[in-house]
Design a protein around this motif. Sequence first.
Motif, PDB file in Angstrom:
ATOM      1  N   VAL A   1       3.281  -8.182 -12.484  1.00 44.81           N
ATOM      2  CA  VAL A   1       3.402  -7.324 -11.493  1.00 44.81           C
ATOM      3  C   VAL A   1       3.900  -5.945 -11.656  1.00 44.81           C
ATOM      4  CG1 VAL A   1       3.460  -6.871  -9.023  1.00 44.81           C
ATOM      5  CG2 VAL A   1       2.573  -8.888  -9.910  1.00 44.81           C
ATOM      6  N   LEU A   2       5.372  -6.192 -11.996  1.00 44.44           N
ATOM      7  CA  LEU A   2       6.051  -4.876 -12.309  1.00 44.44           C
ATOM      8  C   LEU A   2       5.826  -4.285 -13.271  1.00 44.44           C
ATOM      9  CD1 LEU A   2       9.521  -6.644 -11.251  1.00 44.44           C
ATOM     10  CD2 LEU A   2       8.371  -5.015  -9.831  1.00 44.44           C
ATOM     11  N   GLU A   3       5.327  -4.990 -14.391  1.00 44.03           N
ATOM     12  CA  GLU A   3       5.021  -4.372 -15.525  1.00 44.03           C
ATOM     13  C   GLU A   3       3.585  -3.482 -15.323  1.00 44.03           C
ATOM     14  OE1 GLU A   3       3.438  -5.506 -20.183  1.00 44.03           O
ATOM     15  OE2 GLU A   3       5.079  -6.728 -19.230  1.00 44.03           O
ATOM     16  N   MET A   4       2.666  -3.990 -14.560  1.00 43.39           N
ATOM     17  CA  MET A   4       1.589  -3.340 -14.191  1.00 43.39           C
ATOM     18  C   MET A   4       1.822  -2.098 -13.444  1.00 43.39           C
ATOM     19  SD  MET A   4      -0.808  -6.832 -13.701  1.00 43.39           S
ATOM     20  CE  MET A   4      -2.382  -5.839 -13.060  1.00 43.39           C
ATOM     21  N   MET A   5       2.734  -2.077 -12.525  1.00 45.15           N
ATOM     22  CA  MET A   5       3.118  -1.064 -11.765  1.00 45.15           C
ATOM     23  C   MET A   5       3.779   0.179 -12.531  1.00 45.15           C
ATOM     24  SD  MET A   5       4.761  -2.841  -8.377  1.00 45.15           S
ATOM     25  CE  MET A   5       5.514  -1.177  -7.728  1.00 45.15           C
ATOM     26  N   GLU A   6       4.690  -0.336 -13.650  1.00 39.46           N
ATOM     27  CA  GLU A   6       5.152   0.507 -14.187  1.00 39.46           C
ATOM     28  C   GLU A   6       4.170   1.287 -15.190  1.00 39.46           C
ATOM     29  OE1 GLU A   6       8.051   2.995 -16.119  1.00 39.46           O
ATOM     30  OE2 GLU A   6       8.336   1.883 -14.311  1.00 39.46           O
ATOM     31  N   ASN A   7       3.359   0.621 -15.811  1.00 38.34           N
ATOM     32  CA  ASN A   7       2.302   1.104 -17.041  1.00 38.34           C
ATOM     33  C   ASN A   7       1.018   1.925 -16.215  1.00 38.34           C
ATOM     34  OD1 ASN A   7       4.073   0.451 -19.028  1.00 38.34           O
ATOM     35  ND2 ASN A   7       3.142  -1.653 -19.001  1.00 38.34           N
ATOM     36  N   ASN A   8       0.694   1.295 -15.056  1.00 40.36           N
ATOM     37  CA  ASN A   8      -0.841   1.747 -14.678  1.00 40.36           C
ATOM     38  C   ASN A   8      -0.748   2.157 -13.137  1.00 40.36           C
ATOM     39  OD1 ASN A   8      -1.897  -0.007 -16.930  1.00 40.36           O
ATOM     40  ND2 ASN A   8      -1.626  -1.748 -15.775  1.00 40.36           N
ATOM     41  N   MET A   9       0.575   2.749 -12.816  1.00 43.52           N
ATOM     42  CA  MET A   9       0.507   3.258 -11.492  1.00 43.52           C
ATOM     43  C   MET A   9       1.280   4.533 -11.545  1.00 43.52           C
ATOM     44  SD  MET A   9       2.221   1.544  -8.073  1.00 43.52           S
ATOM     45  CE  MET A   9       1.719   2.012  -6.361  1.00 43.52           C
ATOM     46  N   ASN A  10       0.693   5.826 -11.336  1.00 44.42           N
ATOM     47  CA  ASN A  10       1.042   7.020 -11.471  1.00 44.42           C
ATOM     48  C   ASN A  10       0.613   7.929 -10.260  1.00 44.42           C
ATOM     49  OD1 ASN A  10       2.383   6.799 -14.265  1.00 44.42           O
ATOM     50  ND2 ASN A  10       0.310   6.397 -14.765  1.00 44.42           N
ATOM     51  N   TYR A  11       1.565   9.032 -10.095  1.00 46.41           N
ATOM     52  CA  TYR A  11       1.185   9.589  -8.944  1.00 46.41           C
ATOM     53  C   TYR A  11      -0.069  10.470  -9.294  1.00 46.41           C
ATOM     54  CZ  TYR A  11       1.588  13.690  -5.632  1.00 46.41           C
ATOM     55  OH  TYR A  11       1.592  14.635  -4.725  1.00 46.41           O
TER      56      TYR A  11
ATOM     57  N   LEU B   1       0.836  -1.103   0.074  1.00 41.36           N
ATOM     58  CA  LEU B   1       0.151   0.080   0.107  1.00 41.36           C
ATOM     59  C   LEU B   1       0.806   1.174  -0.034  1.00 41.36           C
ATOM     60  CD1 LEU B   1      -1.843  -2.391   0.954  1.00 41.36           C
ATOM     61  CD2 LEU B   1      -2.912  -0.728   2.575  1.00 41.36           C
ATOM     62  N   LEU B   2       0.672   2.008  -1.034  1.00 40.20           N
ATOM     63  CA  LEU B   2       1.690   3.115  -1.081  1.00 40.20           C
ATOM     64  C   LEU B   2       0.966   4.327  -1.093  1.00 40.20           C
ATOM     65  CD1 LEU B   2       3.165   0.708  -2.588  1.00 40.20           C
ATOM     66  CD2 LEU B   2       4.486   2.209  -4.016  1.00 40.20           C
ATOM     67  N   ASP B   3       1.568   5.329  -0.294  1.00 44.06           N
ATOM     68  CA  ASP B   3       0.934   6.464  -0.013  1.00 44.06           C
ATOM     69  C   ASP B   3       1.048   7.564  -1.131  1.00 44.06           C
ATOM     70  OD1 ASP B   3      -0.113   9.062   0.703  1.00 44.06           O
ATOM     71  OD2 ASP B   3       0.827   8.953   2.557  1.00 44.06           O
TER      72      ASP B   3
ATOM     73  N   ILE C   1      -1.496  -1.412  -4.103  1.00 49.59           N
ATOM     74  CA  ILE C   1      -2.509  -0.497  -4.062  1.00 49.59           C
ATOM     75  C   ILE C   1      -1.738   1.022  -4.105  1.00 49.59           C
ATOM     76  CG2 ILE C   1      -4.430   0.425  -2.709  1.00 49.59           C
ATOM     77  CD1 ILE C   1      -4.806  -2.674  -2.001  1.00 49.59           C
ATOM     78  N   SER C   2      -2.392   2.112  -4.627  1.00 49.31           N
ATOM     79  CA  SER C   2      -1.963   3.294  -4.430  1.00 49.31           C
ATOM     80  C   SER C   2      -2.880   4.110  -3.695  1.00 49.31           C
ATOM     81  CB  SER C   2      -1.531   4.012  -5.589  1.00 49.31           C
ATOM     82  OG  SER C   2      -2.527   4.245  -6.538  1.00 49.31           O
ATOM     83  N   TYR C   3      -2.904   4.900  -2.726  1.00 49.04           N
ATOM     84  CA  TYR C   3      -4.028   5.571  -2.192  1.00 49.04           C
ATOM     85  C   TYR C   3      -3.717   6.862  -1.588  1.00 49.04           C
ATOM     86  CZ  TYR C   3      -1.372   4.927   2.453  1.00 49.04           C
ATOM     87  OH  TYR C   3      -0.524   5.250   3.318  1.00 49.04           O
ATOM     88  N   ALA C   4      -4.638   7.817  -1.942  1.00 44.18           N
ATOM     89  CA  ALA C   4      -4.733   9.262  -1.207  1.00 44.18           C
ATOM     90  C   ALA C   4      -6.077   9.343  -0.662  1.00 44.18           C
ATOM     91  CB  ALA C   4      -4.454  10.173  -2.571  1.00 44.18           C
TER      92      ALA C   4
ATOM     93  N   ALA D   1      -9.524   3.443   3.958  1.00 48.79           N
ATOM     94  CA  ALA D   1      -9.921   2.951   2.488  1.00 48.79           C
ATOM     95  C   ALA D   1      -8.905   2.028   1.926  1.00 48.79           C
ATOM     96  CB  ALA D   1     -10.077   4.256   1.711  1.00 48.79           C
ATOM     97  N   ALA D   2      -7.621   2.296   2.175  1.00 47.70           N
ATOM     98  CA  ALA D   2      -6.587   1.463   1.364  1.00 47.70           C
ATOM     99  C   ALA D   2      -6.810   0.063   1.909  1.00 47.70           C
ATOM    100  CB  ALA D   2      -5.318   2.003   1.667  1.00 47.70           C
TER     101      ALA D   2
END
Length: 465
Positions: A331-341, A270-272, A308-311, A354-355
């Motif tokens: 998993v690493l590819e999905m993080m690279e392509n689908n996980m942005n600040y 879980l990444l803030d 999971i990313s969460y704000a 919520a996270a």
Amino acid sequence: MVPELCWLSSFVAAIATQSLVLDGTPSCPRVSIQGGDITLSDGYRPGSILTFSCPAGTYPYPTPSRVCQSDGKWTPMHHPNGKPTKVARCRDIRCPGQTDFENGFFAPRRTFHPIGDILSFQCSDGYQLLGSSQRYCQPNGLWNGTAPVCDDGVGHCRTLAVPPGAIATGKGNRLGDRISFQCQNNLDLIGSPQRVCMLDGEWSDMQPSCRASYSYDRAEDVKAEFGASLTDVLSEVSTFEVDPSGTVQTPSLGRRLILTKDSFLYVYFLLDASHSVTEPNFSIFKDAVSQIIIRISSFDVPIKFSVISYASQPKTVVDIGDDDAEDADMVLEMMENNMNYKDHGNATGTNIHAALSAVYEMMINEETFSEDQWSKVRHAIILLTDGKSNLGASPKLAVRSIEGMVNVRKNRNDYLDIYVFGIGNLNVDLTAMNEIASKKSGERHVFVMENPQELKKAFEDLLGM
């Protein structure tokens, strides 16, 4: 005075106290910190984060950062007693003083100790000193070594140490004896506030410690404690020994996340991604998590990952139920392509409840889908945050739901581990972190890193890279 001159005079006066950005929105005034420096995430514009920095051995007081608000004012600063202040300064880091040491003597006696100070301990006749006879106040505001205690060897459990900065209520080390701890001088308690002498001769739950808000863990601390549960244990679970009689012996791990050949490990990250994290720091979070995934996936045990990313709300990047959750490369590819600040847009609060609730929902789906395997699954939740949970319900409520889902009882404590990493040591809420994290005897699940760069360094060092 001529009206035009009156307007000009007022405008100049306004400029003297507060500048304006080009669109007319007021910007925040320039500020400084006595003895230190500042950095700005977006100049003096609304939404910009001002971060104070201080020389080694000191910390920014009373806050490490401020936010430029839409009205052109910085978020206010307050002393611990709630009194407002407009002056930021660098203060010396100190270690909490020892308040109690039963059946022995210690020196020197101070409420707080400067960096480099040495505490010395000695036991009365008839008692053996267990732990460190001397402790050194480190630059991170924590004592080195192990909390000492004077033990006579006749109790059911060993005498329980009182950590620096704490007072203990209740005495004894007989079966069923209870000792309660409370921190003094605005220190936060990490660990278990009460421990019980158990039938097996061990004290229940986790040894407490009292920490100042400015203290932080070093990379080597993380390697020694967090690393032991995610690398050393995993490297042993696939090793089975045979004794001279031909009996298969399972490794004596004595730690969490104990896996057998027919069990599974689910790891949830879980990444803030809240506003105060900033995009460059979120990128460091991602890099650190990626390194752990690469390392864990090399072990010979069935593992699934969730990310999971969460704000203000969570975004599930990888669901534990996805087919690709077992494939570290995917998993690493999905993080690279689908996980942005920027995925969280302007909804940039911090909603840890919520996270954790998103993890709980995944567990419900998995339990329903594979009920026969569910009882064999071990779960590790690794939460990264840089601040307080300022939205949603209490995260502790979500933890209770997760514990119920995993059916955590006395004989199933090893089936769930929740680790909490606070990043940016003065912003985190230590008490709230402690409520979320697991508490197990001889272990620690709460870590506070000075900054995201130190987190990455700790994880790289943890992985032997």
